[in-house]
Design a protein around this motif. Structure first.
Motif, PDB file in Angstrom:
ATOM      1  N   SER A  41      -9.040  -4.668  17.657  1.00  0.00           N
ATOM      2  CA  SER A  41      -8.417  -3.264  17.393  1.00  0.00           C
ATOM      3  C   SER A  41      -6.666  -3.908  17.181  1.00  0.00           C
ATOM      4  CB  SER A  41      -8.397  -2.488  18.427  1.00  0.00           C
ATOM      5  OG  SER A  41      -6.482  -1.430  18.369  1.00  0.00           O
ATOM      6  N   PRO A  42      -6.434  -5.151  17.916  1.00  0.00           N
ATOM      7  CA  PRO A  42      -5.209  -5.934  17.800  1.00  0.00           C
ATOM      8  C   PRO A  42      -5.043  -6.340  16.213  1.00  0.00           C
ATOM      9  CG  PRO A  42      -5.857  -6.406  20.003  1.00  0.00           C
ATOM     10  CD  PRO A  42      -7.338  -5.704  19.336  1.00  0.00           C
ATOM     11  N   LEU A  43      -6.115  -6.762  16.143  1.00  0.00           N
ATOM     12  CA  LEU A  43      -5.695  -7.573  14.149  1.00  0.00           C
ATOM     13  C   LEU A  43      -6.294  -6.884  13.652  1.00  0.00           C
ATOM     14  CD1 LEU A  43      -6.338  -9.908  12.684  1.00  0.00           C
ATOM     15  CD2 LEU A  43      -8.772 -10.386  12.596  1.00  0.00           C
ATOM     16  N   MET A  44      -7.283  -5.580  13.454  1.00  0.00           N
ATOM     17  CA  MET A  44      -7.353  -4.574  12.435  1.00  0.00           C
ATOM     18  C   MET A  44      -5.851  -4.025  12.009  1.00  0.00           C
ATOM     19  SD  MET A  44      -9.163  -3.682   9.648  1.00  0.00           S
ATOM     20  CE  MET A  44      -9.762  -2.175   9.207  1.00  0.00           C
ATOM     21  N   ASN A  45      -5.558  -3.427  13.469  1.00  0.00           N
ATOM     22  CA  ASN A  45      -4.103  -2.192  13.125  1.00  0.00           C
ATOM     23  C   ASN A  45      -2.880  -3.080  13.198  1.00  0.00           C
ATOM     24  OD1 ASN A  45      -5.363  -0.100  13.716  1.00  0.00           O
ATOM     25  ND2 ASN A  45      -6.269  -0.632  15.819  1.00  0.00           N
ATOM     26  N   SER A  46      -2.430  -4.416  13.291  1.00  0.00           N
ATOM     27  CA  SER A  46      -1.505  -4.819  12.778  1.00  0.00           C
ATOM     28  C   SER A  46      -1.405  -5.600  11.253  1.00  0.00           C
ATOM     29  CB  SER A  46      -1.896  -6.597  13.618  1.00  0.00           C
ATOM     30  OG  SER A  46      -1.385  -6.462  14.858  1.00  0.00           O
ATOM     31  N   PHE A  47      -2.912  -6.122  10.789  1.00  0.00           N
ATOM     32  CA  PHE A  47      -3.687  -6.467   9.488  1.00  0.00           C
ATOM     33  C   PHE A  47      -2.986  -4.399   8.389  1.00  0.00           C
ATOM     34  CE2 PHE A  47      -6.227  -5.631   6.262  1.00  0.00           C
ATOM     35  CZ  PHE A  47      -5.374  -6.051   4.570  1.00  0.00           C
ATOM     36  N   PHE A  48      -3.819  -3.520   8.706  1.00  0.00           N
ATOM     37  CA  PHE A  48      -3.385  -2.084   8.051  1.00  0.00           C
ATOM     38  C   PHE A  48      -1.945  -2.351   8.320  1.00  0.00           C
ATOM     39  CE2 PHE A  48      -3.386   2.180   8.236  1.00  0.00           C
ATOM     40  CZ  PHE A  48      -4.370   1.730   6.508  1.00  0.00           C
ATOM     41  N   SER A  49      -0.871  -2.167   9.344  1.00  0.00           N
ATOM     42  CA  SER A  49       0.108  -1.759   9.334  1.00  0.00           C
ATOM     43  C   SER A  49       1.157  -2.967   7.857  1.00  0.00           C
ATOM     44  CB  SER A  49       0.854  -1.514  10.572  1.00  0.00           C
ATOM     45  OG  SER A  49       2.295  -2.053  10.936  1.00  0.00           O
ATOM     46  N   ALA A  50       1.132  -3.851   8.686  1.00  0.00           N
ATOM     47  CA  ALA A  50       1.876  -4.979   7.320  1.00  0.00           C
ATOM     48  C   ALA A  50       1.264  -4.841   5.996  1.00  0.00           C
ATOM     49  CB  ALA A  50       1.084  -6.825   7.834  1.00  0.00           C
ATOM     50  N   PHE A  51       0.426  -4.510   5.749  1.00  0.00           N
ATOM     51  CA  PHE A  51      -0.436  -4.545   4.435  1.00  0.00           C
ATOM     52  C   PHE A  51      -0.300  -3.203   3.634  1.00  0.00           C
ATOM     53  CE2 PHE A  51      -3.595  -2.822   1.146  1.00  0.00           C
ATOM     54  CZ  PHE A  51      -3.236  -3.406   0.482  1.00  0.00           C
ATOM     55  N   GLY A  52       0.085  -1.996   4.697  1.00  0.00           N
ATOM     56  CA  GLY A  52       0.746  -0.723   4.401  1.00  0.00           C
ATOM     57  C   GLY A  52       2.648  -0.918   3.998  1.00  0.00           C
ATOM     58  N   TYR A  53       2.558  -1.390   4.321  1.00  0.00           N
ATOM     59  CA  TYR A  53       4.641  -1.611   4.333  1.00  0.00           C
ATOM     60  C   TYR A  53       4.820  -2.993   3.096  1.00  0.00           C
ATOM     61  CZ  TYR A  53       6.045   0.983   8.217  1.00  0.00           C
ATOM     62  OH  TYR A  53       6.546   1.617   9.408  1.00  0.00           O
ATOM     63  N   PHE A  54       3.497  -3.834   3.122  1.00  0.00           N
ATOM     64  CA  PHE A  54       3.325  -4.484   1.731  1.00  0.00           C
ATOM     65  C   PHE A  54       3.571  -3.914   0.279  1.00  0.00           C
ATOM     66  CE2 PHE A  54       1.556  -8.434  -0.175  1.00  0.00           C
ATOM     67  CZ  PHE A  54       2.315  -8.906  -0.905  1.00  0.00           C
ATOM     68  N   GLU A 150       9.948 -11.037   2.429  1.00  0.00           N
ATOM     69  CA  GLU A 150       9.384 -10.047   1.886  1.00  0.00           C
ATOM     70  C   GLU A 150       7.553 -11.277   1.699  1.00  0.00           C
ATOM     71  OE1 GLU A 150       7.689  -7.198  -1.934  1.00  0.00           O
ATOM     72  OE2 GLU A 150       9.893  -7.533  -0.704  1.00  0.00           O
ATOM     73  N   VAL A 151       7.850 -12.381   0.886  1.00  0.00           N
ATOM     74  CA  VAL A 151       7.375 -13.860   0.520  1.00  0.00           C
ATOM     75  C   VAL A 151       6.015 -14.241   2.580  1.00  0.00           C
ATOM     76  CG1 VAL A 151       6.391 -15.742   0.144  1.00  0.00           C
ATOM     77  CG2 VAL A 151       7.614 -14.174  -1.093  1.00  0.00           C
ATOM     78  N   ILE A 152       7.364 -13.824   3.156  1.00  0.00           N
ATOM     79  CA  ILE A 152       6.674 -14.625   4.881  1.00  0.00           C
ATOM     80  C   ILE A 152       6.026 -13.000   5.534  1.00  0.00           C
ATOM     81  CG2 ILE A 152       7.549 -14.071   7.028  1.00  0.00           C
ATOM     82  CD1 ILE A 152      10.012 -15.733   5.865  1.00  0.00           C
ATOM     83  N   THR A 153       6.278 -11.875   4.744  1.00  0.00           N
ATOM     84  CA  THR A 153       4.966 -10.863   5.299  1.00  0.00           C
ATOM     85  C   THR A 153       3.737 -11.158   4.345  1.00  0.00           C
ATOM     86  OG1 THR A 153       6.902  -9.360   5.205  1.00  0.00           O
ATOM     87  CG2 THR A 153       4.410  -8.515   4.939  1.00  0.00           C
ATOM     88  N   ALA A 154       3.579 -11.401   3.085  1.00  0.00           N
ATOM     89  CA  ALA A 154       2.382 -11.847   2.448  1.00  0.00           C
ATOM     90  C   ALA A 154       1.587 -13.389   3.184  1.00  0.00           C
ATOM     91  CB  ALA A 154       2.132 -12.135   0.999  1.00  0.00           C
ATOM     92  N   VAL A 155       2.489 -14.386   3.792  1.00  0.00           N
ATOM     93  CA  VAL A 155       2.130 -15.355   4.413  1.00  0.00           C
ATOM     94  C   VAL A 155       1.519 -14.631   5.351  1.00  0.00           C
ATOM     95  CG1 VAL A 155       2.588 -16.968   5.573  1.00  0.00           C
ATOM     96  CG2 VAL A 155       3.506 -16.759   3.170  1.00  0.00           C
ATOM     97  N   ALA A 156       1.843 -13.820   6.393  1.00  0.00           N
ATOM     98  CA  ALA A 156       1.162 -13.783   7.492  1.00  0.00           C
ATOM     99  C   ALA A 156      -0.239 -12.782   7.535  1.00  0.00           C
ATOM    100  CB  ALA A 156       1.870 -13.090   8.694  1.00  0.00           C
ATOM    101  N   ILE A 157       0.758 -11.612   6.475  1.00  0.00           N
ATOM    102  CA  ILE A 157      -0.982 -10.801   6.472  1.00  0.00           C
ATOM    103  C   ILE A 157      -2.260 -11.730   5.719  1.00  0.00           C
ATOM    104  CG2 ILE A 157      -1.989  -9.209   4.637  1.00  0.00           C
ATOM    105  CD1 ILE A 157       0.978  -7.872   4.082  1.00  0.00           C
ATOM    106  N   SER A 158      -1.896 -12.784   4.709  1.00  0.00           N
ATOM    107  CA  SER A 158      -3.375 -13.957   4.224  1.00  0.00           C
ATOM    108  C   SER A 158      -3.384 -14.560   5.549  1.00  0.00           C
ATOM    109  CB  SER A 158      -2.242 -14.428   3.011  1.00  0.00           C
ATOM    110  OG  SER A 158      -2.133 -14.038   2.193  1.00  0.00           O
ATOM    111  N   ALA A 159      -2.641 -15.012   6.541  1.00  0.00           N
ATOM    112  CA  ALA A 159      -3.147 -15.837   7.898  1.00  0.00           C
ATOM    113  C   ALA A 159      -4.209 -14.581   8.667  1.00  0.00           C
ATOM    114  CB  ALA A 159      -2.032 -15.423   8.526  1.00  0.00           C
ATOM    115  N   MET A 160      -3.977 -13.285   8.560  1.00  0.00           N
ATOM    116  CA  MET A 160      -5.087 -12.445   9.190  1.00  0.00           C
ATOM    117  C   MET A 160      -5.821 -12.500   8.388  1.00  0.00           C
ATOM    118  SD  MET A 160      -2.627  -9.286  10.870  1.00  0.00           S
ATOM    119  CE  MET A 160      -1.171  -9.955   9.941  1.00  0.00           C
TER     120      MET A 160
END
Length: 185
Positions: A41-54, A150-160
Motif C-alpha cells: 500500500s505505501p509503495l502503490m499509493n505513493s507511486f499512484f499519487s506522484a504519477f497522477g500529479y506528474f 518537475e524532473v525530480i518528480t519523474a526521478v522519484a516516480i522512476s525510482a519507485m
C-alpha cells in the motif's frame, strides 16, 4: 530475488483495485510493475499519487515525459522499465532514432529532448548535485527553473517503479518484448 505476485484487478487487495483500474484506463493494460507494486500500500499509493500529479498537472508534453522516464530507466538499468518506456515513447511521438539513442545511453538528436535527458541522467548519476553547465543547458533549451523540480518528480516516480521491477525481476510482458533491453540497446 524475491517472488511477488503480479496482481490483476481481480486478485489485488481492495485498496489497490481503483489505482490498477485507473492505470489500465491510462495505458490500455496494467503494467506488470504496477501489478507487482499492488503488494504494498505505501509503495502503490505513493507511486499512484506522484504519477497522477506528474501526468495530470505537469508541464511536460507526453513525449517529453517519456524522454524523461526512458532516460531514468536506462540510468537505473531497469530492463523492464526500458522496454515499457520505449513502447510508450514511440506511442507518444518520440522519434524512434531518439528512443534508440537514449537506450544506447546517448542523447537524442533533438536539442530540447537532449537537454531533458541529460538533466535527468545527471540528477540520478550525481545524486541531485547538478552543475551550472547542465542547468544552463536545460534552461537554454527553453525549460524553466521550476521544471527542474518537475524532473525530480519523474526521478522519484522512476525510482519507485524501476527499483520495484528490478527487485521483483519482472518478466517482460509480450507487448513489450520487441523493446527488450540488455543494457546496451
Amino acid at each position: 530475488m524475491t517472488n511477488y505476485p503480479v496482481h490483476t484487478i481481480d486478485t489485488a487487495p481492495d485498496w489497490a483495485k481503483q489505482p490498477l483500474a485507473r492505470l489500465q484506463e491510462a495505458f490500455g493494460f496494467i503494467p506488470a510493475a504496477a501489478g507487482m507494486m499492488a503488494n504494498s500500500s505505501p509503495l502503490m499509493n505513493s507511486f499512484f499519487s506522484a504519477f497522477g500529479y506528474f501526468r495530470g498537472e505537469g508541464t511536460f508534453t507526453p513525449a517529453e515525459r517519456q524522454v524523461l522516464l526512458l532516460s531514468n530507466a536506462v540510468a537505473n538499468e531497469c530492463a523492464w522499465a526500458v522496454a515499457f518506456h520505449s513502447l510508450e515513447a514511440i506511442e507518444d511521438g518520440v522519434p524512434p532514432a531518439d528512443v534508440e539513442a537514449i537506450r544506447r545511453r546517448s542523447l537524442p538528436a533533438d536539442s530540447r529532448s537532449a537537454a531533458l535527458s541529460a538533466l535527468a541522467r545527471a540528477l540520478i548519476g550525481k545524486r541531485g548535485h547538478l552543475d551550472e553547465a547542465g542547468t544552463a543547458a536545460f534552461l537554454a533549451a527553453g525549460f524553466d527553473e521550476n521544471q527542474i523540480l518537475e524532473v525530480i518528480t519523474a526521478v522519484a516516480i522512476s525510482a519507485m517503479t524501476n527499483y520495484a521491477a528490478t527487485v521483483a525481476d519482472l518478466e517482460i510482458e509480450d507487448r513489450l518484448r520487441p523493446y527488450a533491453w540488455n543494457g546496451n540497446a
